[in-house]
Design a protein around this motif. Sequence first.
Motif, PDB file in Angstrom:
ATOM      1  N   GLY A   1     -18.782  20.411 -53.453  1.00  0.00           N
ATOM      2  CA  GLY A   1     -18.709  19.211 -54.283  1.00  0.00           C
ATOM      3  C   GLY A   1     -19.926  18.331 -54.085  1.00  0.00           C
ATOM      4  N   ALA A   2     -21.068  18.953 -53.794  1.00  0.00           N
ATOM      5  CA  ALA A   2     -22.276  18.222 -53.432  1.00  0.00           C
ATOM      6  C   ALA A   2     -23.019  17.608 -54.615  1.00  0.00           C
ATOM      7  N   SER A   3     -22.538  17.834 -55.833  1.00  0.00           N
ATOM      8  CA  SER A   3     -23.265  17.313 -56.994  1.00  0.00           C
ATOM      9  C   SER A   3     -23.037  15.830 -57.224  1.00  0.00           C
ATOM     10  N   GLY A   4     -22.119  15.218 -56.517  1.00  0.00           N
ATOM     11  CA  GLY A   4     -21.890  13.787 -56.699  1.00  0.00           C
ATOM     12  C   GLY A   4     -20.843  13.260 -55.749  1.00  0.00           C
ATOM     13  N   GLY A   5     -20.600  11.968 -55.842  1.00  0.00           N
ATOM     14  CA  GLY A   5     -19.545  11.318 -55.071  1.00  0.00           C
ATOM     15  C   GLY A   5     -19.709  11.453 -53.571  1.00  0.00           C
ATOM     16  N   ILE A   6     -18.582  11.647 -52.906  1.00  0.00           N
ATOM     17  CA  ILE A   6     -18.582  11.736 -51.449  1.00  0.00           C
ATOM     18  C   ILE A   6     -19.382  12.943 -50.972  1.00  0.00           C
ATOM     19  N   GLY A   7     -19.331  14.051 -51.718  1.00  0.00           N
ATOM     20  CA  GLY A   7     -20.116  15.229 -51.341  1.00  0.00           C
ATOM     21  C   GLY A   7     -21.601  14.930 -51.267  1.00  0.00           C
ATOM     22  N   ARG A   8     -22.108  14.176 -52.225  1.00  0.00           N
ATOM     23  CA  ARG A   8     -23.527  13.809 -52.221  1.00  0.00           C
ATOM     24  C   ARG A   8     -23.849  12.893 -51.037  1.00  0.00           C
ATOM     25  N   VAL A   9     -22.978  11.929 -50.788  1.00  0.00           N
ATOM     26  CA  VAL A   9     -23.189  11.003 -49.674  1.00  0.00           C
ATOM     27  C   VAL A   9     -23.187  11.761 -48.348  1.00  0.00           C
ATOM     28  N   LEU A  10     -22.225  12.672 -48.178  1.00  0.00           N
ATOM     29  CA  LEU A  10     -22.156  13.451 -46.940  1.00  0.00           C
ATOM     30  C   LEU A  10     -23.385  14.335 -46.763  1.00  0.00           C
ATOM     31  N   ALA A  11     -23.859  14.949 -47.844  1.00  0.00           N
ATOM     32  CA  ALA A  11     -25.051  15.798 -47.755  1.00  0.00           C
ATOM     33  C   ALA A  11     -26.243  14.993 -47.249  1.00  0.00           C
ATOM     34  N   ARG A  12     -26.410  13.798 -47.765  1.00  0.00           N
ATOM     35  CA  ARG A  12     -27.511  12.938 -47.317  1.00  0.00           C
ATOM     36  C   ARG A  12     -27.336  12.541 -45.863  1.00  0.00           C
ATOM     37  N   ARG A  13     -26.104  12.259 -45.496  1.00  0.00           N
ATOM     38  CA  ARG A  13     -25.826  11.845 -44.121  1.00  0.00           C
ATOM     39  C   ARG A  13     -26.100  12.987 -43.136  1.00  0.00           C
ATOM     40  N   TYR A  14     -25.686  14.187 -43.491  1.00  0.00           N
ATOM     41  CA  TYR A  14     -25.980  15.347 -42.647  1.00  0.00           C
ATOM     42  C   TYR A  14     -27.490  15.528 -42.499  1.00  0.00           C
ATOM     43  N   ALA A  15     -28.230  15.362 -43.587  1.00  0.00           N
ATOM     44  CA  ALA A  15     -29.689  15.507 -43.524  1.00  0.00           C
ATOM     45  C   ALA A  15     -30.293  14.468 -42.583  1.00  0.00           C
ATOM     46  N   ARG A  16     -29.810  13.234 -42.668  1.00  0.00           N
ATOM     47  CA  ARG A  16     -30.288  12.192 -41.762  1.00  0.00           C
ATOM     48  C   ARG A  16     -29.996  12.518 -40.306  1.00  0.00           C
ATOM     49  N   ALA A  17     -28.884  13.201 -40.071  1.00  0.00           N
ATOM     50  CA  ALA A  17     -28.492  13.559 -38.718  1.00  0.00           C
ATOM     51  C   ALA A  17     -29.240  14.785 -38.208  1.00  0.00           C
ATOM     52  N   GLY A  18     -30.099  15.367 -39.057  1.00  0.00           N
ATOM     53  CA  GLY A  18     -30.942  16.469 -38.618  1.00  0.00           C
ATOM     54  C   GLY A  18     -30.496  17.854 -39.032  1.00  0.00           C
ATOM     55  N   ALA A  19     -29.378  17.961 -39.740  1.00  0.00           N
ATOM     56  CA  ALA A  19     -28.881  19.279 -40.154  1.00  0.00           C
ATOM     57  C   ALA A  19     -29.582  19.756 -41.416  1.00  0.00           C
ATOM     58  N   SER A  20     -29.730  21.064 -41.543  1.00  0.00           N
ATOM     59  CA  SER A  20     -30.056  21.666 -42.830  1.00  0.00           C
ATOM     60  C   SER A  20     -28.740  21.696 -43.607  1.00  0.00           C
ATOM     61  N   VAL A  21     -28.822  21.600 -44.937  1.00  0.00           N
ATOM     62  CA  VAL A  21     -27.592  21.448 -45.707  1.00  0.00           C
ATOM     63  C   VAL A  21     -27.497  22.518 -46.790  1.00  0.00           C
ATOM     64  N   ALA A  22     -26.380  23.253 -46.778  1.00  0.00           N
ATOM     65  CA  ALA A  22     -26.066  24.194 -47.855  1.00  0.00           C
ATOM     66  C   ALA A  22     -25.225  23.422 -48.870  1.00  0.00           C
ATOM     67  N   LEU A  23     -25.767  23.240 -50.058  1.00  0.00           N
ATOM     68  CA  LEU A  23     -25.124  22.439 -51.101  1.00  0.00           C
ATOM     69  C   LEU A  23     -24.420  23.358 -52.091  1.00  0.00           C
ATOM     70  N   VAL A  24     -23.138  23.133 -52.337  1.00  0.00           N
ATOM     71  CA  VAL A  24     -22.364  23.952 -53.257  1.00  0.00           C
ATOM     72  C   VAL A  24     -21.720  23.041 -54.295  1.00  0.00           C
ATOM     73  N   ALA A  25     -21.904  23.378 -55.573  1.00  0.00           N
ATOM     74  CA  ALA A  25     -21.284  22.609 -56.652  1.00  0.00           C
ATOM     75  C   ALA A  25     -21.341  23.413 -57.944  1.00  0.00           C
ATOM     76  N   ARG A  26     -20.579  22.971 -58.930  1.00  0.00           N
ATOM     77  CA  ARG A  26     -20.553  23.647 -60.233  1.00  0.00           C
ATOM     78  C   ARG A  26     -21.666  23.177 -61.155  1.00  0.00           C
ATOM     79  N   ARG A  27     -22.101  21.932 -61.011  1.00  0.00           N
ATOM     80  CA  ARG A  27     -23.067  21.338 -61.953  1.00  0.00           C
ATOM     81  C   ARG A  27     -24.486  21.456 -61.399  1.00  0.00           C
ATOM     82  N   GLU A  28     -25.268  22.349 -62.002  1.00  0.00           N
ATOM     83  CA  GLU A  28     -26.597  22.672 -61.475  1.00  0.00           C
ATOM     84  C   GLU A  28     -27.565  21.496 -61.510  1.00  0.00           C
ATOM     85  N   ALA A  29     -27.609  20.749 -62.601  1.00  0.00           N
ATOM     86  CA  ALA A  29     -28.556  19.636 -62.708  1.00  0.00           C
ATOM     87  C   ALA A  29     -28.279  18.565 -61.655  1.00  0.00           C
TER      88      ALA A  29
END
Length: 109
Positions: free
Chosen positions: A51-79
């Motif tokens: 659910g990384a294309s928006g909402g909480i998924g997007r916020v969490l992805a950014r937060r993980y990146a700030r914490a130093g993790a590489s992030v595998a992003l999964v979502a239905r909406r490519e753009a």
Amino acid sequence: IALTCITLVQYLYLCRAAWVSGVGREVQPIQSTTSNSAALALGGRVAMVTGASGGIGRVLARRYARAGASVALVARREAELEQTAQLVGGEGGESLQLVADIRDEEQCR
């Protein structure tokens, strides 16, 4: 990519950060009476966010990146997924984008 699971404590901390900061707004560090620096040391790990294309998924992805993790992003909406990848890159993180609907078992193989 080898995925490393994070602890429930780390996940809940990141969810709390998303909730307190508000979805769609810039996430600010949360001051706490306990030390969370050890829980957020995610360097060298990979976090998978569905659910990384928006909402909480997007916020969490950014937060993980700030914490130093590489992030595998999964979502239905490519753009929108590409926008999240750009935001993760802006946080200094690297990401892998996977367009898939996790409700479809065939797309998860």
